[in-house]
Write a protein that holds these residues in place. Structure first.
Motif, PDB file in Angstrom:
ATOM      1  N   ILE A  21       0.705  -1.155  -0.042  1.00 25.66           N
ATOM      2  CA  ILE A  21       0.047  -0.060   0.021  1.00 25.66           C
ATOM      3  C   ILE A  21       0.696   1.323   0.157  1.00 25.66           C
ATOM      4  O   ILE A  21       0.753   2.145  -0.836  1.00 25.66           O
ATOM      5  N   LEU A  22       1.983   1.272   0.816  1.00 25.39           N
ATOM      6  CA  LEU A  22       2.704   2.339   0.905  1.00 25.39           C
ATOM      7  C   LEU A  22       3.620   2.502  -0.383  1.00 25.39           C
ATOM      8  O   LEU A  22       3.788   3.931  -0.969  1.00 25.39           O
ATOM      9  N   PHE A  23       3.898   1.620  -1.097  1.00 23.65           N
ATOM     10  CA  PHE A  23       4.687   1.607  -2.363  1.00 23.65           C
ATOM     11  C   PHE A  23       3.633   2.291  -3.460  1.00 23.65           C
ATOM     12  O   PHE A  23       4.182   2.937  -4.302  1.00 23.65           O
ATOM     13  N   LEU A  55      -3.196  10.761   2.442  1.00 24.18           N
ATOM     14  CA  LEU A  55      -2.756   9.556   1.844  1.00 24.18           C
ATOM     15  C   LEU A  55      -3.542   8.407   2.824  1.00 24.18           C
ATOM     16  O   LEU A  55      -4.175   7.586   2.178  1.00 24.18           O
ATOM     17  N   PHE A  56      -3.504   8.545   4.219  1.00 26.07           N
ATOM     18  CA  PHE A  56      -4.330   7.690   4.948  1.00 26.07           C
ATOM     19  C   PHE A  56      -5.751   7.636   4.886  1.00 26.07           C
ATOM     20  O   PHE A  56      -6.653   6.683   4.972  1.00 26.07           O
ATOM     21  N   SER A  57      -6.469   8.884   4.575  1.00 24.49           N
ATOM     22  CA  SER A  57      -7.690   9.060   4.009  1.00 24.49           C
ATOM     23  C   SER A  57      -8.166   8.064   2.923  1.00 24.49           C
ATOM     24  O   SER A  57      -9.014   7.420   2.866  1.00 24.49           O
ATOM     25  N   THR A  58      -7.233   8.498   2.005  1.00 26.76           N
ATOM     26  CA  THR A  58      -7.681   7.651   0.628  1.00 26.76           C
ATOM     27  C   THR A  58      -7.367   6.088   0.792  1.00 26.76           C
ATOM     28  O   THR A  58      -8.151   5.292   0.217  1.00 26.76           O
ATOM     29  N   VAL A  59      -6.344   5.530   1.474  1.00 27.15           N
ATOM     30  CA  VAL A  59      -6.113   4.232   1.981  1.00 27.15           C
ATOM     31  C   VAL A  59      -7.368   3.682   2.524  1.00 27.15           C
ATOM     32  O   VAL A  59      -7.962   2.743   2.273  1.00 27.15           O
ATOM     33  N   ALA A  60      -7.819   4.509   3.487  1.00 23.98           N
ATOM     34  CA  ALA A  60      -9.099   4.169   4.345  1.00 23.98           C
ATOM     35  C   ALA A  60     -10.317   3.794   3.416  1.00 23.98           C
ATOM     36  O   ALA A  60     -11.032   2.904   3.335  1.00 23.98           O
ATOM     37  N   LYS A  64     -12.144   0.224   2.441  1.00 22.52           N
ATOM     38  CA  LYS A  64     -13.492   0.006   2.720  1.00 22.52           C
ATOM     39  C   LYS A  64     -14.318  -0.578   1.381  1.00 22.52           C
ATOM     40  O   LYS A  64     -14.833  -1.469   1.514  1.00 22.52           O
ATOM     41  N   ILE A  65     -13.835  -0.242   0.165  1.00 21.91           N
ATOM     42  CA  ILE A  65     -14.257  -0.818  -1.108  1.00 21.91           C
ATOM     43  C   ILE A  65     -13.917  -2.010  -1.186  1.00 21.91           C
ATOM     44  O   ILE A  65     -14.503  -3.239  -1.406  1.00 21.91           O
ATOM     45  N   ALA A  73     -19.705  -1.171  -0.098  1.00 20.98           N
ATOM     46  CA  ALA A  73     -18.610  -0.826  -0.786  1.00 20.98           C
ATOM     47  C   ALA A  73     -19.345   0.177  -1.762  1.00 20.98           C
ATOM     48  O   ALA A  73     -18.549   1.311  -2.208  1.00 20.98           O
ATOM     49  N   GLU A  74     -20.431  -0.103  -2.391  1.00 24.18           N
ATOM     50  CA  GLU A  74     -21.131   0.694  -3.415  1.00 24.18           C
ATOM     51  C   GLU A  74     -21.550   2.025  -2.889  1.00 24.18           C
ATOM     52  O   GLU A  74     -21.519   3.111  -3.462  1.00 24.18           O
ATOM     53  N   GLN A  75     -21.826   1.883  -1.408  1.00 24.25           N
ATOM     54  CA  GLN A  75     -22.568   3.248  -0.812  1.00 24.25           C
ATOM     55  C   GLN A  75     -21.058   4.229  -0.864  1.00 24.25           C
ATOM     56  O   GLN A  75     -21.073   5.357  -0.899  1.00 24.25           O
ATOM     57  N   THR A  76     -19.978   3.612  -0.487  1.00 26.60           N
ATOM     58  CA  THR A  76     -18.568   4.210  -0.293  1.00 26.60           C
ATOM     59  C   THR A  76     -18.393   4.930  -1.831  1.00 26.60           C
ATOM     60  O   THR A  76     -17.869   6.018  -1.864  1.00 26.60           O
TER      61      THR A  76
END
Length: 225
Positions: A21-23, A55-60, A64-65, A73-76
């Motif tokens: 994920i970090l890469f 970054l961490f917001s996007t990862v979260a 979720k998806i 996931a579709e709601q997200t």
């Protein structure tokens, strides 16, 4: 219970690996900065002011998806689409469809290349599965004119890399923001990751070395981790 991504999917395995994920996002950070629509990242000011938080917001959101049941996931995805629509309404015009495409395409590319750098070479079936998962993400986000298969994606990705990227004042500002927020050591590591994962077309725009001096350490770490 039905999940958006099957429980035995290679995508779940990759996106449960913190190093991968970090890469992935280290490479995405470099590509974002060189994209011709990077000005959208400066409209709200959130990414330049807090790149690590974003970054961490996007990862979260991504996790979720990938790991939620299908309906959630579709709601997200619907919520993410609405967030972008609100930004577009605030600015007064729409984010180009090709910009949405490129964000999706970079996630496909770096999910594959980060895994192959850190773990093992992926089979064609695994690559096609990664493509299919993210294509469904794009469909739910309302992104138009998406490729139908992995080979078509490779061709479109190659075309877009030649036309949708350039270095700008926004690029330089974003790279400076990364350095300020990450600090010298972490920013150096991110740049070395980008040297390994970014396509040659983007390395020529920045410019940067073709290969990282950090690669032996990456290979060693991948073997012992």
């Amino acid at each position: 219970m039905e999940y958006f991504v099957k429980t035995d999917s290679v995508v779940r395995k990759i996106w449960s690996d913190a190093d991968c994920i970090l890469f992935i996002f280290g490479a995405c950070a470099g590509e974002f900065a060189l994209h011709k629509s990077v000005d959208w990242l400066f409209f709200t000011g959130k990414l330049p002011n807090d790149p690590i938080g974003r970054l961490f917001s996007t990862v979260a959101y991504a996790q979720k998806i990938i790991f939620e049941e299908k309906a959630k996931a579709e709601q997200t995805l619907s919520m993410m689409k609405n967030i972008h629509v609100n930004v577009e309404n605030s600015r007064g015009f729409t984010i180009p469809n090709w910009a949405y495409q490129d964000v999706l395409y970079m996630l496909i590319e770096y999910t594959i290349s980060a895994t192959e750098l850190l773990n093992h070479t992926l089979s064609m079936a695994e690559k096609e599965e990664i493509f299919e998962v993210f294509r469904r993400v794009g469909d739910k986000m309302g992104i138009r004119e998406l490729p139908e298969n992995f080979e078509e994606w490779k061709n479109l990705r190659a075309q877009n890399l030649k036309t949708n990227y350039s270095r700008s004042n926004f690029s330089d500002q974003l790279f400076l923001a990364y350095r300020k927020n990450l600090g010298i050591v972490r920013n150096f590591i991110m740049l070395e990751v980008q040297k390994e994962l970014l396509p040659i077309e983007l390395k020529e725009i920045k410019p940067m070395e073709s290969h990282s001096i950090f690669k032996p350490a990456i290979i060693f770490y991948a073997q012992i981790r």
